[in-house]
Design a protein around this motif. Sequence first.
Motif, PDB file in Angstrom:
ATOM      1  N   VAL A 179      52.572  37.943  45.240  1.00 33.46           N
ATOM      2  CA  VAL A 179      51.266  39.254  45.444  1.00 33.46           C
ATOM      3  C   VAL A 179      49.859  38.577  45.391  1.00 33.46           C
ATOM      4  N   HIS A 180      48.925  38.587  46.504  1.00 32.40           N
ATOM      5  CA  HIS A 180      48.333  37.325  46.724  1.00 32.40           C
ATOM      6  C   HIS A 180      47.381  39.087  47.777  1.00 32.40           C
ATOM      7  N   ASN A 181      46.091  39.740  46.608  1.00 33.86           N
ATOM      8  CA  ASN A 181      45.870  40.519  47.362  1.00 33.86           C
ATOM      9  C   ASN A 181      44.237  40.664  46.759  1.00 33.86           C
ATOM     10  N   LEU A 182      43.316  40.067  47.343  1.00 39.26           N
ATOM     11  CA  LEU A 182      42.109  39.319  45.845  1.00 39.26           C
ATOM     12  C   LEU A 182      41.376  41.212  46.185  1.00 39.26           C
ATOM     13  N   ALA A 183      41.660  42.087  47.543  1.00 39.43           N
ATOM     14  CA  ALA A 183      41.046  43.347  47.333  1.00 39.43           C
ATOM     15  C   ALA A 183      41.193  43.877  46.083  1.00 39.43           C
ATOM     16  N   THR A 184      42.904  44.213  45.509  1.00 39.97           N
ATOM     17  CA  THR A 184      43.138  44.601  45.075  1.00 39.97           C
ATOM     18  C   THR A 184      43.200  43.598  43.162  1.00 39.97           C
ATOM     19  N   VAL A 185      42.511  42.951  42.932  1.00 38.71           N
ATOM     20  CA  VAL A 185      42.609  42.309  41.579  1.00 38.71           C
ATOM     21  C   VAL A 185      41.995  43.325  40.957  1.00 38.71           C
ATOM     22  N   ASP A 186      41.708  43.465  39.465  1.00 44.73           N
ATOM     23  CA  ASP A 186      41.321  43.832  38.844  1.00 44.73           C
ATOM     24  C   ASP A 186      40.941  42.804  37.851  1.00 44.73           C
ATOM     25  N   TRP A 187      40.326  42.301  37.067  1.00 46.12           N
ATOM     26  CA  TRP A 187      39.709  41.820  35.790  1.00 46.12           C
ATOM     27  C   TRP A 187      39.568  41.704  34.976  1.00 46.12           C
ATOM     28  N   THR A 188      39.728  43.350  34.640  1.00 45.10           N
ATOM     29  CA  THR A 188      39.623  44.155  33.151  1.00 45.10           C
ATOM     30  C   THR A 188      41.215  44.692  32.989  1.00 45.10           C
ATOM     31  N   ALA A 189      42.349  44.547  33.673  1.00 39.47           N
ATOM     32  CA  ALA A 189      43.409  45.418  34.191  1.00 39.47           C
ATOM     33  C   ALA A 189      44.304  44.638  33.281  1.00 39.47           C
ATOM     34  N   ALA A 190      45.013  45.206  32.037  1.00 35.95           N
ATOM     35  CA  ALA A 190      45.801  44.683  30.822  1.00 35.95           C
ATOM     36  C   ALA A 190      47.319  44.782  31.109  1.00 35.95           C
ATOM     37  N   GLU A 191      47.352  45.775  32.244  1.00 40.78           N
ATOM     38  CA  GLU A 191      48.994  45.420  32.761  1.00 40.78           C
ATOM     39  C   GLU A 191      48.654  45.699  34.468  1.00 40.78           C
ATOM     40  N   PRO A 192      49.939  44.877  34.870  1.00 38.37           N
ATOM     41  CA  PRO A 192      50.145  44.640  36.396  1.00 38.37           C
ATOM     42  C   PRO A 192      50.037  46.345  36.666  1.00 38.37           C
ATOM     43  N   LYS A 210      52.803  45.357  53.128  1.00 40.41           N
ATOM     44  CA  LYS A 210      51.700  44.707  54.212  1.00 40.41           C
ATOM     45  C   LYS A 210      50.615  45.046  52.860  1.00 40.41           C
ATOM     46  N   ARG A 211      50.655  45.960  51.487  1.00 37.60           N
ATOM     47  CA  ARG A 211      49.514  45.828  50.712  1.00 37.60           C
ATOM     48  C   ARG A 211      50.022  44.235  49.597  1.00 37.60           C
ATOM     49  N   ALA A 212      51.149  43.926  49.375  1.00 42.75           N
ATOM     50  CA  ALA A 212      51.350  42.847  48.574  1.00 42.75           C
ATOM     51  C   ALA A 212      50.844  41.530  49.453  1.00 42.75           C
ATOM     52  N   ILE A 213      51.505  41.126  50.562  1.00 41.03           N
ATOM     53  CA  ILE A 213      50.906  40.063  51.401  1.00 41.03           C
ATOM     54  C   ILE A 213      50.078  40.554  52.875  1.00 41.03           C
ATOM     55  N   PRO A 214      48.688  40.543  52.249  1.00 37.39           N
ATOM     56  CA  PRO A 214      48.149  41.390  53.982  1.00 37.39           C
ATOM     57  C   PRO A 214      48.302  39.919  55.028  1.00 37.39           C
ATOM     58  N   ARG A 215      48.087  38.752  54.734  1.00 31.64           N
ATOM     59  CA  ARG A 215      47.715  37.447  55.298  1.00 31.64           C
ATOM     60  C   ARG A 215      49.073  36.802  53.938  1.00 31.64           C
ATOM     61  N   GLU A 216      49.926  36.184  55.606  1.00 35.50           N
ATOM     62  CA  GLU A 216      51.013  34.996  54.673  1.00 35.50           C
ATOM     63  C   GLU A 216      51.215  33.784  54.141  1.00 35.50           C
TER      64      GLU A 216
END
Length: 254
Positions: free
Chosen positions: A164-177, A211-217
């Motif tokens: 899973v690599h979508n930097l737009a969805t990264v939450d630096w404060t998230a404790a859970e996936p 598409k959300r997990a891998i917007p670019r391959e």
Amino acid sequence: MINSLFLCHGGPTLVIENNEYTNFLKELGEKTKPKAIVVFTAHWENKITTISSIDTCYEMIYDFYGFQEELYSIKYGAKGSPETASKIQQLLKSHGIESKLDTKRGLDHGVWDILYIMYPKANIPVIQVSINPYMAMNRQYDLGEAIKSLGEEDILVIGSGSTVHNLATVDWTAAEPVQWAIDFDNWLIEKVENNDKDALFSYQDLAPYAKRAIPREEHIVPLFIAMGSGQSNEPKLLHRSYAYGTLSYICFQF
């Protein structure tokens, strides 16, 4: 003996973190002592497969911006291996796959981020290889399969990327996936463990939230190369954890 791995290299901060995943990488490095390491990195893209061929220590590439100052002073003094690079090129040639050698490029963080943790002494030769994210997944697998025999010489092949690599969805404060990232990885893990290559080659059409997990391959391509280069008919999930909500740390052995 492990001869092929897929590893998530995470963010650049991985090398200064202490968590479940870094502990796993340390233990994996202690158990696995290959003669050389070949890394297909998501951070080096080229239409023609390009193989690092140097006999000195690599320069460092800090291919990230805005992180802690200490990350830009990290050194990983691994040497290359022109002999192994040439062997890879010959194997690819024998399978009709074009490639070229590179004598200048340094190590990007897709390589040193994980090796710094696994092999801190930097005493194993490293051969860095580019990827082509525009090539079909079955052809990525074929590329890996072309170098399958490296495992017989105790040369470890690593595909370094992320599931899973979508930097737009990264939450630096998230404790859970988040659930959608879990759902995508659940699908992927099941297909890998069942060796369902047909489904995996069409993951963009079949996997939930693909598409959300891998917007670019570029970050999932190394998975297919590692899969092809493995010698086991029973792929194995070695580790699974998450950081920052959607960044998955997954390791497969092939």
